[in-house]
Design a protein around this motif. Structure first.
Motif, PDB file in Angstrom:
ATOM      1  N   ARG A 147       1.902  17.678  -4.564  1.00  0.00           N
ATOM      2  CA  ARG A 147       2.443  16.797  -3.534  1.00  0.00           C
ATOM      3  C   ARG A 147       1.324  16.039  -2.827  1.00  0.00           C
ATOM      4  NH1 ARG A 147       3.292  17.125   1.961  1.00  0.00           N
ATOM      5  NH2 ARG A 147       5.132  15.988   2.737  1.00  0.00           N
ATOM      6  N   LYS A 148       0.174  16.664  -2.668  1.00  0.00           N
ATOM      7  CA  LYS A 148      -0.955  16.027  -1.985  1.00  0.00           C
ATOM      8  C   LYS A 148      -1.401  14.767  -2.720  1.00  0.00           C
ATOM      9  CE  LYS A 148      -5.757  16.920  -0.703  1.00  0.00           C
ATOM     10  NZ  LYS A 148      -6.854  17.939  -0.694  1.00  0.00           N
ATOM     11  N   TYR A 149      -1.531  14.850  -4.058  1.00  0.00           N
ATOM     12  CA  TYR A 149      -1.981  13.693  -4.828  1.00  0.00           C
ATOM     13  C   TYR A 149      -0.917  12.592  -4.860  1.00  0.00           C
ATOM     14  CZ  TYR A 149      -5.863  16.549  -6.424  1.00  0.00           C
ATOM     15  OH  TYR A 149      -6.991  17.330  -6.466  1.00  0.00           O
ATOM     16  N   PHE A 150       0.337  12.993  -4.907  1.00  0.00           N
ATOM     17  CA  PHE A 150       1.395  11.977  -4.894  1.00  0.00           C
ATOM     18  C   PHE A 150       1.399  11.206  -3.579  1.00  0.00           C
ATOM     19  CE2 PHE A 150       5.695  10.647  -3.808  1.00  0.00           C
ATOM     20  CZ  PHE A 150       6.040   9.905  -4.927  1.00  0.00           C
ATOM     21  N   MET A 151       1.296  11.905  -2.460  1.00  0.00           N
ATOM     22  CA  MET A 151       1.292  11.244  -1.165  1.00  0.00           C
ATOM     23  C   MET A 151       0.028  10.413  -0.970  1.00  0.00           C
ATOM     24  SD  MET A 151       4.213  11.966  -0.087  1.00  0.00           S
ATOM     25  CE  MET A 151       4.020  11.097   1.478  1.00  0.00           C
ATOM     26  N   ALA A 152      -1.095  10.852  -1.557  1.00  0.00           N
ATOM     27  CA  ALA A 152      -2.308  10.036  -1.472  1.00  0.00           C
ATOM     28  C   ALA A 152      -2.136   8.720  -2.234  1.00  0.00           C
ATOM     29  CB  ALA A 152      -3.502  10.820  -2.021  1.00  0.00           C
ATOM     30  N   PHE A 153      -1.499   8.773  -3.416  1.00  0.00           N
ATOM     31  CA  PHE A 153      -1.235   7.545  -4.157  1.00  0.00           C
ATOM     32  C   PHE A 153      -0.259   6.642  -3.402  1.00  0.00           C
ATOM     33  CE2 PHE A 153       1.387   5.212  -7.219  1.00  0.00           C
ATOM     34  CZ  PHE A 153       0.402   4.466  -7.856  1.00  0.00           C
ATOM     35  N   TRP A 154       0.745   7.241  -2.786  1.00  0.00           N
ATOM     36  CA  TRP A 154       1.703   6.439  -2.020  1.00  0.00           C
ATOM     37  C   TRP A 154       1.037   5.772  -0.822  1.00  0.00           C
ATOM     38  CZ3 TRP A 154       5.814   3.744  -1.865  1.00  0.00           C
ATOM     39  CH2 TRP A 154       6.454   3.465  -0.662  1.00  0.00           C
ATOM     40  N   ALA A 155       0.102   6.460  -0.183  1.00  0.00           N
ATOM     41  CA  ALA A 155      -0.606   5.861   0.948  1.00  0.00           C
ATOM     42  C   ALA A 155      -1.422   4.646   0.518  1.00  0.00           C
ATOM     43  CB  ALA A 155      -1.512   6.901   1.608  1.00  0.00           C
ATOM     44  N   LEU A 156      -1.885   4.623  -0.737  1.00  0.00           N
ATOM     45  CA  LEU A 156      -2.667   3.484  -1.220  1.00  0.00           C
ATOM     46  C   LEU A 156      -1.797   2.267  -1.530  1.00  0.00           C
ATOM     47  CD1 LEU A 156      -5.165   5.318  -3.629  1.00  0.00           C
ATOM     48  CD2 LEU A 156      -5.634   4.422  -1.343  1.00  0.00           C
ATOM     49  N   VAL A 157      -0.571   2.484  -1.995  1.00  0.00           N
ATOM     50  CA  VAL A 157       0.269   1.367  -2.435  1.00  0.00           C
ATOM     51  C   VAL A 157       1.332   0.995  -1.410  1.00  0.00           C
ATOM     52  CG1 VAL A 157      -0.102   2.003  -4.831  1.00  0.00           C
ATOM     53  CG2 VAL A 157       1.924   2.846  -3.635  1.00  0.00           C
ATOM     54  N   GLU A 158       1.501   1.781  -0.345  1.00  0.00           N
ATOM     55  CA  GLU A 158       2.594   1.531   0.599  1.00  0.00           C
ATOM     56  C   GLU A 158       2.459   0.174   1.277  1.00  0.00           C
ATOM     57  OE1 GLU A 158       4.761   3.675   4.457  1.00  0.00           O
ATOM     58  OE2 GLU A 158       2.846   4.437   3.663  1.00  0.00           O
ATOM     59  N   ASN A 159       1.259  -0.175   1.706  1.00  0.00           N
ATOM     60  CA  ASN A 159       1.072  -1.459   2.392  1.00  0.00           C
ATOM     61  C   ASN A 159       1.371  -2.627   1.465  1.00  0.00           C
ATOM     62  OD1 ASN A 159       0.371  -3.221   4.456  1.00  0.00           O
ATOM     63  ND2 ASN A 159      -1.787  -3.268   3.866  1.00  0.00           N
ATOM     64  N   ALA A 160       0.975  -2.520   0.199  1.00  0.00           N
ATOM     65  CA  ALA A 160       1.243  -3.598  -0.755  1.00  0.00           C
ATOM     66  C   ALA A 160       2.723  -3.697  -1.082  1.00  0.00           C
ATOM     67  CB  ALA A 160       0.430  -3.376  -2.027  1.00  0.00           C
ATOM     68  N   VAL A 161       3.436  -2.573  -1.035  1.00  0.00           N
ATOM     69  CA  VAL A 161       4.878  -2.605  -1.310  1.00  0.00           C
ATOM     70  C   VAL A 161       5.601  -3.436  -0.264  1.00  0.00           C
ATOM     71  CG1 VAL A 161       6.961  -1.186  -1.370  1.00  0.00           C
ATOM     72  CG2 VAL A 161       4.921  -0.442  -2.575  1.00  0.00           C
ATOM     73  N   ASN A 162       5.207  -3.284   0.991  1.00  0.00           N
ATOM     74  CA  ASN A 162       5.885  -3.993   2.074  1.00  0.00           C
ATOM     75  C   ASN A 162       5.485  -5.457   2.172  1.00  0.00           C
ATOM     76  OD1 ASN A 162       7.125  -1.553   2.829  1.00  0.00           O
ATOM     77  ND2 ASN A 162       5.372  -0.977   4.104  1.00  0.00           N
ATOM     78  N   ASN A 163       4.324  -5.835   1.627  1.00  0.00           N
ATOM     79  CA  ASN A 163       3.826  -7.198   1.827  1.00  0.00           C
ATOM     80  C   ASN A 163       3.743  -8.025   0.554  1.00  0.00           C
ATOM     81  OD1 ASN A 163       3.431  -6.576   4.576  1.00  0.00           O
ATOM     82  ND2 ASN A 163       1.400  -5.740   4.163  1.00  0.00           N
ATOM     83  N   LYS A 164       3.492  -7.402  -0.601  1.00  0.00           N
ATOM     84  CA  LYS A 164       3.192  -8.174  -1.802  1.00  0.00           C
ATOM     85  C   LYS A 164       4.178  -7.957  -2.936  1.00  0.00           C
ATOM     86  CE  LYS A 164      -1.796  -8.113  -0.894  1.00  0.00           C
ATOM     87  NZ  LYS A 164      -3.138  -7.773  -1.441  1.00  0.00           N
ATOM     88  N   MET A 165       5.112  -7.064  -2.803  1.00  0.00           N
ATOM     89  CA  MET A 165       6.020  -6.783  -3.916  1.00  0.00           C
ATOM     90  C   MET A 165       6.989  -7.935  -4.123  1.00  0.00           C
ATOM     91  SD  MET A 165       8.706  -3.631  -4.523  1.00  0.00           S
ATOM     92  CE  MET A 165       7.451  -2.523  -5.180  1.00  0.00           C
ATOM     93  N   VAL A 166       7.127  -8.362  -5.361  1.00  0.00           N
ATOM     94  CA  VAL A 166       8.096  -9.387  -5.766  1.00  0.00           C
ATOM     95  C   VAL A 166       9.200  -8.684  -6.540  1.00  0.00           C
ATOM     96  CG1 VAL A 166       8.471 -11.505  -7.061  1.00  0.00           C
ATOM     97  CG2 VAL A 166       6.309 -11.145  -5.848  1.00  0.00           C
ATOM     98  N   ARG A 167      10.376  -8.656  -5.979  1.00  0.00           N
ATOM     99  CA  ARG A 167      11.478  -7.932  -6.602  1.00  0.00           C
ATOM    100  C   ARG A 167      12.158  -8.781  -7.666  1.00  0.00           C
ATOM    101  NH1 ARG A 167      12.731  -3.200  -4.556  1.00  0.00           N
ATOM    102  NH2 ARG A 167      11.811  -2.608  -2.564  1.00  0.00           N
ATOM    103  N   ILE A 168      12.439  -8.171  -8.764  1.00  0.00           N
ATOM    104  CA  ILE A 168      13.099  -8.839  -9.880  1.00  0.00           C
ATOM    105  C   ILE A 168      14.606  -8.683  -9.687  1.00  0.00           C
ATOM    106  CG2 ILE A 168      13.428  -8.831 -12.371  1.00  0.00           C
ATOM    107  CD1 ILE A 168      10.584  -7.853 -12.656  1.00  0.00           C
ATOM    108  N   THR A 169      15.287  -9.790  -9.694  1.00  0.00           N
ATOM    109  CA  THR A 169      16.728  -9.784  -9.460  1.00  0.00           C
ATOM    110  C   THR A 169      17.544  -9.826 -10.739  1.00  0.00           C
ATOM    111  OG1 THR A 169      16.697 -12.200  -9.235  1.00  0.00           O
ATOM    112  CG2 THR A 169      16.436 -10.885  -7.233  1.00  0.00           C
ATOM    113  N   SER A 170      16.899  -9.900 -11.891  1.00  0.00           N
ATOM    114  CA  SER A 170      17.622  -9.915 -13.163  1.00  0.00           C
ATOM    115  C   SER A 170      16.723  -9.308 -14.216  1.00  0.00           C
ATOM    116  CB  SER A 170      18.037 -11.349 -13.541  1.00  0.00           C
ATOM    117  OG  SER A 170      16.892 -12.158 -13.727  1.00  0.00           O
ATOM    118  N   ALA A 171      17.132  -9.400 -15.457  1.00  0.00           N
ATOM    119  CA  ALA A 171      16.358  -8.833 -16.554  1.00  0.00           C
ATOM    120  C   ALA A 171      15.228  -9.739 -16.992  1.00  0.00           C
ATOM    121  CB  ALA A 171      17.266  -8.535 -17.754  1.00  0.00           C
TER     122      ALA A 171
END
Length: 347
Positions: A205-229
């Motif tokens: 769980r420690k390593y998973f949460m560490a990876f999430w802490a690295l990508v969380e900021n980019a998820v909220n600001n830079k993620m481009v969601r795909i609306t189709s295939a």
């Protein structure tokens, strides 16, 4: 067929029947054919008063027409006035209140609390003292019984209150457990490191949460969601997120890669549509490829040259060393010849 219309002949003493009016109130049989003293009135134009009429006559799912009438026997006498021409009209805002179910009587008004309470007589001047006066209950009509008025102590109320709070806490825990079992999420996986390794391939769980802490900021600001295939470049840069939290979306994506669960199973686990699960997988694939692909994988050349062993002095441009291990296996010299001797002839 003759094209001439024959004129109807009517005798002098013959009466012509006209359509009679009927009252639309349930259980009312009044008709203008048999009672000339009763007047019949159409529904008002005002929507509020019309709704009040429908509520009073108990016809909620009834749509009155221009021919629908309510007889005057359901109104108060003061609501019906006679005009100079002898016609009976309703007062403005009149509402029917007399019906069969209330025996054509107006409901009696309930007396006030002051009228219902019994009060003692005024004390006389020759009374001995104020302490001898009769103690009267407060001015309310609530029933004071022995259980609530005399025997109920503060300790009993505190115990009952604590029991209710304990019951509320138990019900809250049950609701949380049902919600947790109903939908798969990060809270169910983070209970043990074994579940984290099985579903995400992270060590704990420690390593998973560490990876999430690295990508969380980019998820909220830079993620481009795909609306189709389609690919990420063909999708819109701004789109609505799913009902899943971003960390649960990452868990769904990792379960798709590590466990190999089909989209139908993932959609059932996370309580989303199958197409939504497909868009989450496509979105996180392009997002992590863009985010992690920009990270440097190779050590800079100057760092490699500074730490080269002496054996590589003749090879200063070495960047990486790829090792290869040879494993020797004993095999037959002529496997085909051995098979041909062992196999029976085919005819």
């Amino acid at each position: 067929m003759s094209v001439f219309r024959v004129k109807e002949r009517r005798l002098a003493y013959q009466t012509v029947r006209t359509s009679s009016l009927h009252c639309c109130v349930p259980q009312c049989t009044n008709s203008s054919r048999y009672n000339k003293e009763i007047s019949f009135h159409s529904f008002p134009v005002d929507a509020a008063i019309r709704a009040e009429w429908l509520s009073k006559i108990r016809r909620d799912r009834f749509t009155p027409t221009k021919n629908t009438r309510v007889c005057s026997s359901h109104f108060k006498e003061t609501d019906v006035v006679v005009t100079g021409g002898g016609l009976k009209r309703l007062q403005k805002g009149a509402i029917p209140v007399l019906f069969t179910w209330n025996e054509f009587q107006l409901p009696t008004t309930r007396p006030s609390v002051w009228e219902r309470c019994q009060r003692p007589e005024s004390p006389t001047p020759d009374s001995d003292s104020a302490s001898e006066m009769e103690i009267v209950a407060p001015d309310h009509d609530y029933c004071v019984v022995s259980e609530t008025g005399v025997r109920a102590t503060t300790a009993d109320l505190v115990d009952a209150n604590e029991a209710l709070h304990q019951r509320i806490r138990e019900l809250q825990l049950q609701v949380e457990g049902l919600q947790l079992r109903q939908r798969f999420g990060i809270n169910r996986v983070m209970g043990s490191d074994d579940n984290v390794r099985f579903y995400t391939r992270f060590a704990s769980r420690k390593y998973f949460m560490a990876f999430w802490a690295l990508v969380e900021n980019a998820v909220n600001n830079k993620m481009v969601r795909i609306t189709s295939a389609k690919t990420a470049s063909e999708s819109s840069a701004i789109s609505h997120s799913t009902k899943l939290p971003p960390i649960d979306e990452l868990l769904l994506f990792l379960m798709y890669l590590s466990v190999g669960l089909p989209l139908r199973d993932l959609a059932e686990r996370f309580s989303v549509h199958r197409s939504t699960a497909s868009r989450i997988v496509s979105t996180w694939t392009h997002f992590l490829y863009t985010l992690l692909g920009s990270q440097r994988l190779w050590i800079p050349p100057e760092v490699v040259r500074a730490h080269l062993p002496p054996e590589f002095a003749a090879f200063p441009d070495t960047q990486v060393v790829l090792d290869c291990t040879e494993i020797f296996c004993q095999t037959r010299a002529r496997p085909l010849h051995h098979c041909s001797q062992a196999a029976p002839p085919v005819r």
